[in-house]
Design an enzyme around this catalytic site. Structure first.
Site, PDB file in Angstrom:
ATOM      1  N   TRP A   1      -5.307  50.988   9.659  1.00 47.97           N
ATOM      2  CA  TRP A   1      -4.535  52.037  10.320  1.00 47.97           C
ATOM      3  C   TRP A   1      -5.403  53.153  10.879  1.00 47.97           C
ATOM      4  O   TRP A   1      -4.929  53.994  11.611  1.00 47.97           O
ATOM      5  CB  TRP A   1      -3.542  52.643   9.315  1.00 47.97           C
ATOM      6  CG  TRP A   1      -4.157  52.927   7.976  1.00 47.97           C
ATOM      7  CD1 TRP A   1      -4.067  52.138   6.866  1.00 47.97           C
ATOM      8  CD2 TRP A   1      -4.970  54.052   7.593  1.00 47.97           C
ATOM      9  NE1 TRP A   1      -4.772  52.685   5.820  1.00 47.97           N
ATOM     10  CE2 TRP A   1      -5.345  53.867   6.234  1.00 47.97           C
ATOM     11  CE3 TRP A   1      -5.423  55.195   8.259  1.00 47.97           C
ATOM     12  CZ2 TRP A   1      -6.138  54.774   5.536  1.00 47.97           C
ATOM     13  CZ3 TRP A   1      -6.218  56.097   7.567  1.00 47.97           C
ATOM     14  CH2 TRP A   1      -6.569  55.889   6.227  1.00 47.97           C
TER      15      TRP A   1
ATOM     16  N   LYS B   1      -2.173  41.059  12.948  1.00 52.42           N
ATOM     17  CA  LYS B   1      -1.311  41.584  11.877  1.00 52.42           C
ATOM     18  C   LYS B   1      -1.642  43.058  11.800  1.00 52.42           C
ATOM     19  O   LYS B   1      -2.747  43.442  11.419  1.00 52.42           O
ATOM     20  CB  LYS B   1      -1.621  40.872  10.554  1.00 52.42           C
ATOM     21  CG  LYS B   1      -0.439  40.758   9.603  1.00 52.42           C
ATOM     22  CD  LYS B   1       0.025  42.054   8.983  1.00 52.42           C
ATOM     23  CE  LYS B   1      -0.878  42.551   7.887  1.00 52.42           C
ATOM     24  NZ  LYS B   1      -0.636  43.975   7.591  1.00 52.42           N
TER      25      LYS B   1
ATOM     26  N   GLU C   1       0.490  48.350   8.019  1.00 55.03           N
ATOM     27  CA  GLU C   1       1.845  48.830   7.769  1.00 55.03           C
ATOM     28  C   GLU C   1       1.993  50.328   8.051  1.00 55.03           C
ATOM     29  O   GLU C   1       3.077  50.808   8.347  1.00 55.03           O
ATOM     30  CB  GLU C   1       2.356  48.458   6.379  1.00 55.03           C
ATOM     31  CG  GLU C   1       1.428  48.623   5.194  1.00 55.03           C
ATOM     32  CD  GLU C   1       0.430  47.474   4.992  1.00 55.03           C
ATOM     33  OE1 GLU C   1      -0.278  47.121   5.953  1.00 55.03           O
ATOM     34  OE2 GLU C   1       0.327  46.965   3.859  1.00 55.03           O
TER      35      GLU C   1
ATOM     36  N   VAL D   1     -12.843  46.784   1.011  1.00 53.56           N
ATOM     37  CA  VAL D   1     -13.711  45.759   0.423  1.00 53.56           C
ATOM     38  C   VAL D   1     -12.853  44.772  -0.386  1.00 53.56           C
ATOM     39  O   VAL D   1     -13.035  43.554  -0.310  1.00 53.56           O
ATOM     40  CB  VAL D   1     -14.779  46.403  -0.483  1.00 53.56           C
ATOM     41  CG1 VAL D   1     -15.634  45.345  -1.150  1.00 53.56           C
ATOM     42  CG2 VAL D   1     -15.654  47.356   0.319  1.00 53.56           C
TER      43      VAL D   1
ATOM     44  N   LEU E   1     -12.522  26.608   4.588  1.00 52.05           N
ATOM     45  CA  LEU E   1     -13.811  26.551   5.293  1.00 52.05           C
ATOM     46  C   LEU E   1     -13.711  26.995   6.746  1.00 52.05           C
ATOM     47  O   LEU E   1     -14.153  26.306   7.657  1.00 52.05           O
ATOM     48  CB  LEU E   1     -14.402  25.141   5.212  1.00 52.05           C
ATOM     49  CG  LEU E   1     -15.046  24.790   3.874  1.00 52.05           C
ATOM     50  CD1 LEU E   1     -15.569  23.359   3.907  1.00 52.05           C
ATOM     51  CD2 LEU E   1     -16.195  25.747   3.554  1.00 52.05           C
TER      52      LEU E   1
ATOM     53  N   GLU F   1     -15.321  43.638   8.537  1.00 52.30           N
ATOM     54  CA  GLU F   1     -15.830  45.015   8.678  1.00 52.30           C
ATOM     55  C   GLU F   1     -15.205  45.819   7.545  1.00 52.30           C
ATOM     56  O   GLU F   1     -14.002  46.057   7.555  1.00 52.30           O
ATOM     57  CB  GLU F   1     -15.411  45.612  10.020  1.00 52.30           C
ATOM     58  CG  GLU F   1     -16.000  44.930  11.225  1.00 52.30           C
ATOM     59  CD  GLU F   1     -17.493  45.128  11.360  1.00 52.30           C
ATOM     60  OE1 GLU F   1     -18.066  45.997  10.664  1.00 52.30           O
ATOM     61  OE2 GLU F   1     -18.092  44.391  12.154  1.00 52.30           O
TER      62      GLU F   1
ATOM     63  N   GLY G   1     -16.050  48.765   4.056  1.00 52.93           N
ATOM     64  CA  GLY G   1     -16.206  50.214   3.889  1.00 52.93           C
ATOM     65  C   GLY G   1     -17.591  50.752   4.194  1.00 52.93           C
ATOM     66  O   GLY G   1     -18.479  50.038   4.658  1.00 52.93           O
TER      67      GLY G   1
ATOM     68  N   CYS H   1     -14.938  54.620   8.356  1.00 51.84           N
ATOM     69  CA  CYS H   1     -15.948  53.947   7.514  1.00 51.84           C
ATOM     70  C   CYS H   1     -17.345  54.469   7.818  1.00 51.84           C
ATOM     71  O   CYS H   1     -18.237  54.370   6.988  1.00 51.84           O
ATOM     72  CB  CYS H   1     -15.977  52.444   7.728  1.00 51.84           C
ATOM     73  SG  CYS H   1     -14.505  51.734   8.331  1.00 51.84           S
TER      74      CYS H   1
ATOM     75  N   GLU I   1     -16.032  55.343  -1.662  1.00 53.22           N
ATOM     76  CA  GLU I   1     -15.535  55.735  -0.344  1.00 53.22           C
ATOM     77  C   GLU I   1     -14.255  56.552  -0.534  1.00 53.22           C
ATOM     78  O   GLU I   1     -13.266  56.050  -1.066  1.00 53.22           O
ATOM     79  CB  GLU I   1     -15.255  54.491   0.500  1.00 53.22           C
ATOM     80  CG  GLU I   1     -14.963  54.833   1.934  1.00 53.22           C
ATOM     81  CD  GLU I   1     -14.804  53.603   2.810  1.00 53.22           C
ATOM     82  OE1 GLU I   1     -14.248  52.601   2.342  1.00 53.22           O
ATOM     83  OE2 GLU I   1     -15.244  53.656   3.979  1.00 53.22           O
TER      84      GLU I   1
ATOM     85  N   LYS J   1     -24.680  44.628   3.086  1.00 51.30           N
ATOM     86  CA  LYS J   1     -24.227  44.823   1.701  1.00 51.30           C
ATOM     87  C   LYS J   1     -22.689  44.760   1.656  1.00 51.30           C
ATOM     88  O   LYS J   1     -22.092  43.937   2.350  1.00 51.30           O
ATOM     89  CB  LYS J   1     -24.809  46.119   1.124  1.00 51.30           C
ATOM     90  CG  LYS J   1     -26.357  46.129   1.199  1.00 51.30           C
ATOM     91  CD  LYS J   1     -27.000  47.093   0.227  1.00 51.30           C
ATOM     92  CE  LYS J   1     -27.060  48.505   0.720  1.00 51.30           C
ATOM     93  NZ  LYS J   1     -27.861  49.405  -0.121  1.00 51.30           N
TER      94      LYS J   1
HETATM   95  P1  ADP Z   1      -6.444  50.139   3.352  1.00 53.83           P
HETATM   96  O1  ADP Z   1      -6.664  50.360   1.898  1.00 53.83           O
HETATM   97  O2  ADP Z   1      -7.344  50.879   4.222  1.00 53.83           O
HETATM   98  O3  ADP Z   1      -5.008  50.176   3.777  1.00 53.83           O
HETATM   99  P2  ADP Z   1      -6.416  47.295   3.303  1.00 53.83           P
HETATM  100  O4  ADP Z   1      -7.603  46.434   3.215  1.00 53.83           O
HETATM  101  O5  ADP Z   1      -5.445  47.276   2.187  1.00 53.83           O
HETATM  102  O6  ADP Z   1      -6.982  48.711   3.610  1.00 53.83           O
HETATM  103  O7  ADP Z   1      -5.603  46.979   4.621  1.00 53.83           O
HETATM  104  C1  ADP Z   1      -6.176  46.579   5.837  1.00 53.83           C
HETATM  105  C2  ADP Z   1      -5.302  45.502   6.453  1.00 53.83           C
HETATM  106  O8  ADP Z   1      -5.296  44.371   5.585  1.00 53.83           O
HETATM  107  C3  ADP Z   1      -3.832  45.892   6.623  1.00 53.83           C
HETATM  108  O9  ADP Z   1      -3.348  45.325   7.822  1.00 53.83           O
HETATM  109  C4  ADP Z   1      -3.179  45.260   5.421  1.00 53.83           C
HETATM  110  O10 ADP Z   1      -1.805  44.988   5.579  1.00 53.83           O
HETATM  111  C5  ADP Z   1      -3.962  43.964   5.336  1.00 53.83           C
HETATM  112  N1  ADP Z   1      -3.883  43.306   4.022  1.00 53.83           N
HETATM  113  C6  ADP Z   1      -3.828  43.888   2.809  1.00 53.83           C
HETATM  114  N2  ADP Z   1      -3.777  42.940   1.832  1.00 53.83           N
HETATM  115  C7  ADP Z   1      -3.816  41.735   2.451  1.00 53.83           C
HETATM  116  C8  ADP Z   1      -3.793  40.371   2.014  1.00 53.83           C
HETATM  117  N3  ADP Z   1      -3.721  40.066   0.725  1.00 53.83           N
HETATM  118  N4  ADP Z   1      -3.861  39.400   2.930  1.00 53.83           N
HETATM  119  C9  ADP Z   1      -3.955  39.697   4.244  1.00 53.83           C
HETATM  120  N5  ADP Z   1      -3.953  40.957   4.726  1.00 53.83           N
HETATM  121  C10 ADP Z   1      -3.886  41.969   3.861  1.00 53.83           C
END
Ligand code: ADP
Length: 498
Positions: free
Chosen positions: A165, A189, A192, A243, A257, A263, A265, A298, A400, A470
């Site tokens: 976001w 995707k 949210e 991460v 596979l 990308e 933190g 980040c 972070e 890393k």
């Molecule tokens: P943040 O903590 O910055 O919100 P996230 O890594 O949770 O970072 O979210 C980044 C993206 O990854 C969002 O679009 C989120 O909906 C998606 N996401 C979170 N969990 C999953 C998952 N288990 N599988 C696929 N996408 C996910």
């Protein structure tokens, strides 16, 4: 917030019109799941729209559309595909104001300092990749005189792009533009917390591109993300986010596979050596800390190592500059700093600030002023904080925070500064401030980071490879190399001429 501004009024109308919709197969679609979730402005805490919540059925329908469109898209000449993206860039440029207003409404980022800039770079990324179709070249290989041996680059197929976001539009563009020029079709995707501006941009793109080439679903990670990353027709996952989620995605990709680009933190260091130009360095720190994005970046300079001979002056001058920044309504042109994205992030950032305040020997400078307007009284605003007296081993300097918080740490010995900068789980970006060429070269050579700048602190630009080492991730974005290495597969062809 003024709806008499035509761009803002248009953005509000788009939020209503696009509510409860995905977009795939060239059309806005109702969620098969029948589910939706509210989109709330973090500045006013009012509901500004509602987003479709995708589930496995929505994923299935979007994947079917993307798969159906892929062969014809791949069969077009790369330059013809690229031309469509250049046209898309023009359309995006024509809609910059509305895109920026929509982004400000749903994310709370300030329109002048952040959203308009992001909307422009979004268009720039499409223009950049649109011009790179003819670079999808193979090689001839001098294997044997009686054999014509060559390589060709082929699209992977259907690419899933999972985005966060904080900079949703640019990060989406850096994934889908190269993927599409290379002949893949894509399913985004969205995050949210920021589903609507990306949907609006995909709607603009889908009016120009063949149906099914670009598709977008909204929804949370477990319900919508999980079926997408594990769908058997997805050939590649490109992801920006935390991460923890990056590792979930890497595991899902390992099970099938398939390749990933991750990308993740950062805890990016800024190194200020004793011969740095103080004024220039302080200006660089102000942009580097990304306080105009509430530190939700980040690459934010979240650890600033300053030679002790400059430390007091640096902190004073930096505090003066941040004090002069205006925290306020994201839609107001006077605002420099907007809001944190969500309650969850707000609580998280506040807990780190409390941790610093309770730590022995740590001083907290709370800067600027919170907005006083009654309509913003519940907004997720946080005063920027500069901590001094923090050790590089403290949690504040290791984890972070993703908020407007920076640790300034003094040093006497240049070697110590480089050692502390590298003593981190992350390795995304770093900056070096010095007027001595030898110091600059030594530091740039030894810093463990994927994106290192000297005496400046610009953000990611189309054309410059960007990506960390890393725990900051795997792979590069934003460049020609990113398109070739991450969105094509290379085939070797050997023709025996005898
Ligand atoms: P943040 O903590 O910055 O919100 P996230 O890594 O949770 O970072 O979210 C980044 C993206 O990854 C969002 O679009 C989120 O909906 C998606 N996401 C979170 N969990 C999953 C998952 N288990 N599988 C696929 N996408 C996910």
């Amino acid at each position: 917030m003024t709806e008499s501004n035509p761009a803002i009024a248009a953005a509000v109308a788009h939020l209503r019109r696009l509510s409860n919709k995905h977009l795939y197969g060239g059309k806005l679609q109702d969620p098969i799941s029948g589910m939706a979730f509210p989109v709330v402005s973090p500045a006013t805490r009012k509901e500004v729209g509602s987003a479709a919540q995708g589930d496995a059925k929505d994923v299935e329908a979007a994947v079917r559309a993307a798969r159906a469109a892929q062969p014809a898209w791949a069969a077009m000449s790369p330059r013809a595909r690229g031309r469509q993206l250049v046209e898309a860039a023009k359309q995006l440029n024509d809609h910059t104001e509305e895109i920026a207003a929509l982004l400000a409404l749903e994310t709370g980022k300030a329109i002048r300092t952040e959203c308009r800039v992001e909307a422009k770079v979004l268009a720039d990324a499409f223009e950049f990749y649109g011009g790179l179709g003819s670079e999808l070249k193979g090689e001839t290989v001098p294997f044997a005189s009686n054999m014509l041996t060559f390589t060709q680059r082929e699209p992977i197929g259907v690419v899933a792009a999972i985005i966060p976001w904080n900079v949703p539009l640019l990060l989406m563009a850096l994934k889908i533009a190269p993927a599409m020029v290379a002949g893949n079709t894509v399913i985004v995707k969205s995050a949210e917390e920021a589903p609507m501006s990306t949907l609006y941009v995909v709607e603009i793109l889908s009016k120009l591109l063949p149906p099914g080439v670009v598709n977008i679903l909204s929804g949370d990670g477990p319900t919508c993300g999980t079926p997408l990353i594990s769908h058997p027709s997805i050939g590649k996952i490109t992801f920006t986010g935390s991460v923890a989620t990056g590792k979930i995605i890497a595991h899902a990709a390992a099970d099938r596979l398939i390749p990933t680009t991750l990308e993740l933190g950062g805890k990016s260091p800024m190194l200020v050596f004793k011969d740095a130009d103080l004024e220039r360095t302080v200006a660089g720190a102000v942009s580097g800390m990304r306080f105009t994005r509430q530190g939700q970046s980040c690459t934010a300079a979240s650890r600033i190592f300053v030679h002790n001979s400059l430390l007091d002056k640096f902190v004073q001058s930096l505090s003066d500059k941040v004090n002069a920044m205006v925290i306020g309504d994201p839609l107001d042109e006077k605002t420099d700093i907007g809001t944190i994205i969500s309650d969850q992030q707000y609580d998280r950032v506040k807990s780190y600030i409390a941790l610093g305040e309770q730590s022995k020997g740590v001083q907290a400078l709370h800067l600027s002023r919170l907005p006083q307007a009654p309509e913003l009284k519940n907004g997720l605003f946080i005063q920027p904080v500069i901590f001094t007296g923090v050790g590089n081993d403290d949690r504040l300097a290791r984890e972070e925070i993703f908020g407007p918080v920076t640790c300034v740490i003094g040093f006497d010995d240049d070697e110590d500064a480089i050692r502390m900068a590298n003593d981190s789980d992350f390795g995304l970006a770093a900056t070096v401030w010095t007027s001595d060429l030898k110091t600059a070269l030594n530091a740039t050579k030894r810093l463990q980071a994927g994106f290192v700048q000297v005496n400046q602190n610009i953000v990611v630009q189309p054309g410059l490879s960007y990506g960390g080492v890393k725990q900051s991730g795997l792979g590069k974005e934003a460049s020609l190399e990113a398109m070739l290495d991450h969105f094509t597969s290379k085939k070797t062809i050997i023709m025996n001429m005898d």
